[in-house]
Scaffold this motif. Sequence first.
Motif: not given
Length: 235
Positions: A13-20, A46-51, A106-108
């Motif tokens: 949800q967060i990454i979808g909000e702020i993008t990669v 762990n997934m902060v890097i994906e943002a 193809h993106s988180p």
Amino acid sequence: MPNYLLAKDLILQIIGEITVAGAKSMEFVGSTVKGLSASTMMTLCNMVIEAGGKNGVVSADEPTFKCLDDKTSKNFEPLHSRSNYLFIQEYKIDVSKLEPLVAKPHSPDSRALARECKGIKIDRAYIGSCTGGKMEDFLAAAKVFLASVRVPTFLVPATQKVQIGACMYQSGRKTCSQIFEEAGCEVPCLFVSTTNRNFHGRMGHKEGQMYLASPYTAAASALTGYDTDPRDFLP
């Protein structure tokens, strides 16, 4: 959080909000975060890097210290006041309004509701990696695997300790390993996956289509052979 959500849903949800490319560093706070176990908080960090971030932080508390008690020294430094920090942006999320999510190829940050993707057929399911291979992840999957899987399903514990735990921890009257074996999973041992990235070629052929999801959603999809909302299988 609602019982059909996991930390993976929150970070998607967060990454979808702020993008990669939306973060430099991230701190997670609030009652929902405080209610997570230390290892589950690792899914968020762990997934902060994906943002696009360099690090993710959750304020340490007693449960955190207890988790680290046999893993590191006991010389913990007190946490500095947050008043010394400069935040570029703050986001507030009402988790009671969230639904199970996936990240489409193809993106988180290609966020979508799991129920919106229910007609998409998958070839394989994978539960494992740093973001989806902890004991809590396998316990979550065990709640859903109440029938035989319809696609090849690979379960890959993040550590040997998790692998041993799967043979010991019980979900109902059976151990996780027994449940996985009866469901027809490969234990342990590529497409719905609990991994952290779904870039081109990340898990095989460069044209492969990978959907990121929580262990609940991955397990439910393995049972149906399609991207599936886990609420169809949870009480």
